[in-house]
Write a protein that holds these residues in place. Structure first.
Motif, PDB file in Angstrom:
ATOM      1  N   TYR A 150       0.802  -1.230   0.000  1.00  0.00           N
ATOM      2  CA  TYR A 150       0.000   0.000   0.000  1.00  0.00           C
ATOM      3  C   TYR A 150       0.835   1.280   0.000  1.00  0.00           C
ATOM      4  CZ  TYR A 150      -3.386  -3.485   1.611  1.00  0.00           C
ATOM      5  OH  TYR A 150      -4.171  -4.610   1.733  1.00  0.00           O
ATOM      6  N   GLY A 151       2.157   1.164   0.011  1.00  0.00           N
ATOM      7  CA  GLY A 151       3.006   2.335   0.102  1.00  0.00           C
ATOM      8  C   GLY A 151       3.149   2.777   1.550  1.00  0.00           C
ATOM      9  N   TRP A 152       4.092   3.688   1.800  1.00  0.00           N
ATOM     10  CA  TRP A 152       4.329   4.103   3.177  1.00  0.00           C
ATOM     11  C   TRP A 152       3.149   4.861   3.763  1.00  0.00           C
ATOM     12  CZ3 TRP A 152       4.300   9.166   4.784  1.00  0.00           C
ATOM     13  CH2 TRP A 152       4.442  10.166   3.812  1.00  0.00           C
ATOM     14  N   ARG A 153       2.383   5.562   2.912  1.00  0.00           N
ATOM     15  CA  ARG A 153       1.224   6.300   3.414  1.00  0.00           C
ATOM     16  C   ARG A 153       0.153   5.334   3.928  1.00  0.00           C
ATOM     17  NH1 ARG A 153       1.380  11.607   2.118  1.00  0.00           N
ATOM     18  NH2 ARG A 153       2.890  12.249   0.540  1.00  0.00           N
ATOM     19  N   GLY A 154      -0.093   4.295   3.162  1.00  0.00           N
ATOM     20  CA  GLY A 154      -1.065   3.296   3.592  1.00  0.00           C
ATOM     21  C   GLY A 154      -0.641   2.620   4.885  1.00  0.00           C
ATOM     22  N   ALA A 155       0.659   2.373   5.019  1.00  0.00           N
ATOM     23  CA  ALA A 155       1.174   1.750   6.242  1.00  0.00           C
ATOM     24  C   ALA A 155       0.925   2.651   7.449  1.00  0.00           C
ATOM     25  CB  ALA A 155       2.668   1.466   6.088  1.00  0.00           C
ATOM     26  N   PHE A 156       1.140   3.960   7.282  1.00  0.00           N
ATOM     27  CA  PHE A 156       0.885   4.904   8.374  1.00  0.00           C
ATOM     28  C   PHE A 156      -0.589   4.923   8.769  1.00  0.00           C
ATOM     29  CE2 PHE A 156       4.503   8.296   8.510  1.00  0.00           C
ATOM     30  CZ  PHE A 156       5.316   7.342   9.081  1.00  0.00           C
ATOM     31  N   LEU A 157      -1.465   4.909   7.770  1.00  0.00           N
ATOM     32  CA  LEU A 157      -2.887   4.955   8.052  1.00  0.00           C
ATOM     33  C   LEU A 157      -3.336   3.729   8.849  1.00  0.00           C
ATOM     34  CD1 LEU A 157      -4.232   6.212   4.593  1.00  0.00           C
ATOM     35  CD2 LEU A 157      -4.006   7.528   6.695  1.00  0.00           C
ATOM     36  N   ILE A 158      -2.764   2.587   8.521  1.00  0.00           N
ATOM     37  CA  ILE A 158      -3.157   1.345   9.188  1.00  0.00           C
ATOM     38  C   ILE A 158      -2.564   1.253  10.598  1.00  0.00           C
ATOM     39  CG2 ILE A 158      -2.959  -1.176   9.094  1.00  0.00           C
ATOM     40  CD1 ILE A 158      -3.050  -0.895   6.026  1.00  0.00           C
ATOM     41  N   VAL A 159      -1.313   1.690  10.774  1.00  0.00           N
ATOM     42  CA  VAL A 159      -0.632   1.505  12.056  1.00  0.00           C
ATOM     43  C   VAL A 159      -1.243   2.354  13.171  1.00  0.00           C
ATOM     44  CG1 VAL A 159       1.138   3.324  11.925  1.00  0.00           C
ATOM     45  CG2 VAL A 159       1.687   1.128  12.996  1.00  0.00           C
ATOM     46  N   GLY A 160      -1.994   3.383  12.817  1.00  0.00           N
ATOM     47  CA  GLY A 160      -2.611   4.225  13.843  1.00  0.00           C
ATOM     48  C   GLY A 160      -3.901   3.667  14.425  1.00  0.00           C
ATOM     49  N   ILE A 161      -4.497   2.692  13.740  1.00  0.00           N
ATOM     50  CA  ILE A 161      -5.806   2.188  14.158  1.00  0.00           C
ATOM     51  C   ILE A 161      -5.779   1.418  15.479  1.00  0.00           C
ATOM     52  CG2 ILE A 161      -7.685   0.626  13.502  1.00  0.00           C
ATOM     53  CD1 ILE A 161      -7.182   1.437  10.589  1.00  0.00           C
ATOM     54  N   PRO A 162      -4.806   0.510  15.729  1.00  0.00           N
ATOM     55  CA  PRO A 162      -4.833  -0.262  16.985  1.00  0.00           C
ATOM     56  C   PRO A 162      -4.859   0.601  18.249  1.00  0.00           C
ATOM     57  CG  PRO A 162      -3.265  -1.226  15.450  1.00  0.00           C
ATOM     58  CD  PRO A 162      -3.709   0.073  14.855  1.00  0.00           C
ATOM     59  N   GLY A 163      -4.220   1.766  18.213  1.00  0.00           N
ATOM     60  CA  GLY A 163      -4.204   2.621  19.389  1.00  0.00           C
ATOM     61  C   GLY A 163      -5.592   3.109  19.789  1.00  0.00           C
ATOM     62  N   LEU A 164      -6.462   3.304  18.805  1.00  0.00           N
ATOM     63  CA  LEU A 164      -7.824   3.749  19.114  1.00  0.00           C
ATOM     64  C   LEU A 164      -8.596   2.660  19.847  1.00  0.00           C
ATOM     65  CD1 LEU A 164      -8.634   5.543  15.731  1.00  0.00           C
ATOM     66  CD2 LEU A 164      -7.807   6.553  17.868  1.00  0.00           C
ATOM     67  N   PHE A 165      -8.396   1.408  19.442  1.00  0.00           N
ATOM     68  CA  PHE A 165      -9.012   0.294  20.169  1.00  0.00           C
ATOM     69  C   PHE A 165      -8.424   0.164  21.575  1.00  0.00           C
ATOM     70  CE2 PHE A 165      -9.829  -0.982  15.741  1.00  0.00           C
ATOM     71  CZ  PHE A 165     -11.193  -1.270  15.817  1.00  0.00           C
ATOM     72  N   LEU A 166      -7.122   0.413  21.690  1.00  0.00           N
ATOM     73  CA  LEU A 166      -6.464   0.319  22.995  1.00  0.00           C
ATOM     74  C   LEU A 166      -7.036   1.339  23.970  1.00  0.00           C
ATOM     75  CD1 LEU A 166      -4.275  -0.813  24.849  1.00  0.00           C
ATOM     76  CD2 LEU A 166      -2.671   0.808  23.835  1.00  0.00           C
ATOM     77  N   ALA A 167      -7.347   2.538  23.477  1.00  0.00           N
ATOM     78  CA  ALA A 167      -7.915   3.576  24.350  1.00  0.00           C
ATOM     79  C   ALA A 167      -9.229   3.099  24.962  1.00  0.00           C
ATOM     80  CB  ALA A 167      -8.124   4.863  23.558  1.00  0.00           C
ATOM     81  N   VAL A 168     -10.018   2.378  24.186  1.00  0.00           N
ATOM     82  CA  VAL A 168     -11.283   1.827  24.695  1.00  0.00           C
ATOM     83  C   VAL A 168     -11.005   0.785  25.774  1.00  0.00           C
ATOM     84  CG1 VAL A 168     -13.373   0.556  24.096  1.00  0.00           C
ATOM     85  CG2 VAL A 168     -12.468   2.277  22.520  1.00  0.00           C
ATOM     86  N   LEU A 169     -10.019  -0.086  25.539  1.00  0.00           N
ATOM     87  CA  LEU A 169      -9.670  -1.107  26.523  1.00  0.00           C
ATOM     88  C   LEU A 169      -9.183  -0.479  27.828  1.00  0.00           C
ATOM     89  CD1 LEU A 169      -7.769  -3.721  24.293  1.00  0.00           C
ATOM     90  CD2 LEU A 169     -10.126  -3.837  25.133  1.00  0.00           C
ATOM     91  N   LEU A 170      -8.393   0.585  27.729  1.00  0.00           N
ATOM     92  CA  LEU A 170      -7.919   1.280  28.925  1.00  0.00           C
ATOM     93  C   LEU A 170      -9.083   1.870  29.720  1.00  0.00           C
ATOM     94  CD1 LEU A 170      -4.779   3.132  27.513  1.00  0.00           C
ATOM     95  CD2 LEU A 170      -4.767   1.285  29.183  1.00  0.00           C
ATOM     96  N   ALA A 171     -10.018   2.466  29.015  1.00  0.00           N
ATOM     97  CA  ALA A 171     -11.170   3.075  29.683  1.00  0.00           C
ATOM     98  C   ALA A 171     -11.984   2.035  30.447  1.00  0.00           C
ATOM     99  CB  ALA A 171     -12.049   3.782  28.652  1.00  0.00           C
ATOM    100  N   ILE A 172     -12.043   0.821  29.899  1.00  0.00           N
ATOM    101  CA  ILE A 172     -12.869  -0.220  30.522  1.00  0.00           C
ATOM    102  C   ILE A 172     -12.125  -0.967  31.631  1.00  0.00           C
ATOM    103  CG2 ILE A 172     -14.097  -2.396  30.117  1.00  0.00           C
ATOM    104  CD1 ILE A 172     -14.602  -1.396  27.244  1.00  0.00           C
ATOM    105  N   PHE A 173     -10.864  -1.331  31.370  1.00  0.00           N
ATOM    106  CA  PHE A 173     -10.188  -2.290  32.235  1.00  0.00           C
ATOM    107  C   PHE A 173      -9.114  -1.711  33.165  1.00  0.00           C
ATOM    108  CE2 PHE A 173     -11.559  -4.889  28.562  1.00  0.00           C
ATOM    109  CZ  PHE A 173     -12.394  -5.773  29.242  1.00  0.00           C
ATOM    110  N   LEU A 174      -8.548  -0.558  32.842  1.00  0.00           N
ATOM    111  CA  LEU A 174      -7.443  -0.052  33.653  1.00  0.00           C
ATOM    112  C   LEU A 174      -7.927   0.363  35.039  1.00  0.00           C
ATOM    113  CD1 LEU A 174      -4.484   0.783  34.000  1.00  0.00           C
ATOM    114  CD2 LEU A 174      -5.086   3.016  33.022  1.00  0.00           C
ATOM    115  N   LYS A 175      -7.267  -0.156  36.060  1.00  0.00           N
ATOM    116  CA  LYS A 175      -7.582   0.212  37.437  1.00  0.00           C
ATOM    117  C   LYS A 175      -6.565   1.221  37.924  1.00  0.00           C
ATOM    118  CE  LYS A 175      -9.650  -4.275  38.522  1.00  0.00           C
ATOM    119  NZ  LYS A 175      -9.587  -5.475  39.401  1.00  0.00           N
ATOM    120  N   ASN A 176      -7.025   2.415  38.199  1.00  0.00           N
ATOM    121  CA  ASN A 176      -6.150   3.465  38.702  1.00  0.00           C
ATOM    122  C   ASN A 176      -6.375   3.589  40.207  1.00  0.00           C
ATOM    123  OD1 ASN A 176      -4.351   5.591  38.786  1.00  0.00           O
ATOM    124  ND2 ASN A 176      -5.885   7.124  38.249  1.00  0.00           N
TER     125      ASN A 176
END
Length: 390
Positions: A150-176
């Motif tokens: 997909y070229g380097w631009r496509g790679a950048f677009l894809i690599v940013g997506i997992p972090g958005l899912f991680l933010a949801v997991l942190l909101a649900i499961f992280l115990k502060n």
């Protein structure tokens, strides 16, 4: 926290891994490449120290960590949309500002719930294991194939997506864990007995900052210029280069286990000495063993085991040398100042020198950083809990 470190490192190192393709499209000089690396680092250092100081309360840590994860994920996606050097520079600054608070908040949460005999191991799992496994081992291989498809631009677009899912997991499961007023007062009273038991231990903070300058130079200059050195100086193709770079991730994963175990069993100081010593093999291997891919991959793996020591000097030793109420601020300081030297000044200087003397000079600078870290380790005061906590 391991996932946080892994995805943050993947987003950061994606730029370095794909830098040969970016340099080609934008026709960048080595100096400009150094500027892009430095822009990220100065923004990261500033936010790590500033935000860590402003939000020291336990109640802010979870929220600030989630916001930071969302922001650096979005900035990674924006990097794939940049059409000019200036826009690319801006996205790197945004990502740096976003990633700065990640480690101080994540590690301060972890330190508060870690028992002393597991502290170095837990810090290493967060600081190194996640970053090396996901960011430096898996990500370079995946990015190589994504860039091919997909070229380097496509790679950048894809690599940013997992972090958005991680933010949801942190909101649900992280115990502060919120410390009550009475408990907080008790912690502050007991802190000198638990953390500052060595005469003059607070000078460890300044030593760790100085060691960090050397080790950050070793890591960040090598990360920024090794792909360019392998492809532009020795003619490696993208996939071969990413295979070599992935060995850095394997080494970091192994080092996270090995060096942290040494730190918890034999002491923080021996672990740091071992880490700084083996770090020298990575730049030396790239300089002299590039004709043999197996040997080059082997020395890269061994040398990057030194990344396992980063959690020791960035988190464990400073935390054991200061009181708990200072941890967010102190950890931001130990991250931020070395980031300015190793991630801002040295990449720019390395890029400028590479334009004049060639890319091999960047690896000599990386080697010098490891040697400086090794020498300064001699002056650390041991803070091993089994020896000093009664």
């Amino acid at each position: 926290m391991v996932l946080v470190a892994g995805i943050a490192t993947a987003d950061r190192l994606a730029f370095n891994v794909l830098s040969p393709l970016i340099v080609k499209e934008f026709d960048l000089s080595n100096t400009q490449m150094g500027m892009l690396t430095s822009a990220f680092s100065v923004a990261m250092a500033t936010s790590a120290m500033g935000i860590g100081w402003l939000f020291q309360s336990n109640s802010h840590r979870k929220l600030m960590l989630i916001i930071a994860v969302i922001c650096f994920s979005v900035s990674a996606i924006l990097g794939g949309l940049a059409t000019t050097f200036i826009l690319l520079l801006i996205t790197r600054v945004i990502m740096g500002l976003s990633e700065g608070p990640v480690y101080p908040f994540a590690q301060s949460i972890l330190v508060s719930v870690s028992s002393p005999h597991r502290r170095a191991f837990n810090n290493a799992m967060t600081q190194t294991f996640g970053g090396m496994l996901v960011g430096a081992f898996i990500a370079p291989i995946v990015l190589g194939y994504l860039a091919e498809s997909y070229g380097w631009r496509g790679a950048f677009l894809i690599v940013g997506i997992p972090g958005l899912f991680l933010a949801v997991l942190l909101a649900i499961f992280l115990k502060n864990r919120k410390v009550k007023d009475t408990e907080s007062a008790a912690l502050e009273t007991e802190a000198p007995l638990k953390f500052i038991t060595v005469p003059g231990a607070r000078h460890n903070v300044w030593l760790c900052i100085a060691i960090g300058m050397g080790m950050a130079t070793w890591m960040l200059v090598q990360s920024a210029f090794l792909p360019l050195y392998l492809m532009n100086h020795h003619g490696f193709d993208v996939l071969t280069m990413t295979k070599v770079m992935s060995m850095a991730g394997v080494g970091g994963v192994l080092g996270a286990f090995a060096i942290s175990m040494v730190a918890d069993r034999a002491g923080r100081k021996p672990a740091m000495a071992i880490g700084a010593l083996i770090a020298c093999s990575a730049p030396l291997g790239a300089l002299y063993l590039y004709d043999s891919l197996p040997l080059l991959m082997g020395t890269t793996l061994i040398g990057w085991m030194a990344a396992g020591a980063f959690g020791v000097y960035m988190v464990t030793i400073p935390a054991e040398s200061t009181s708990p109420k200072e941890h967010t601020w102190i950890l931001g300081l130990v991250l931020g100042i070395p980031e300015i030297i190793g991630g801002v000044i040295m990449p720019m200087l390395s890029g400028t020198l590479a334009d004049t003397w060639g890319l091999p000079i960047t690896l000599w600078i990386s080697l010098a950083g490891a040697v400086i870290g090794l020498i300064l380790t001699i002056f650390l005061k041991e803070t091993h809990p089994r020896r000093y906590i009664k």
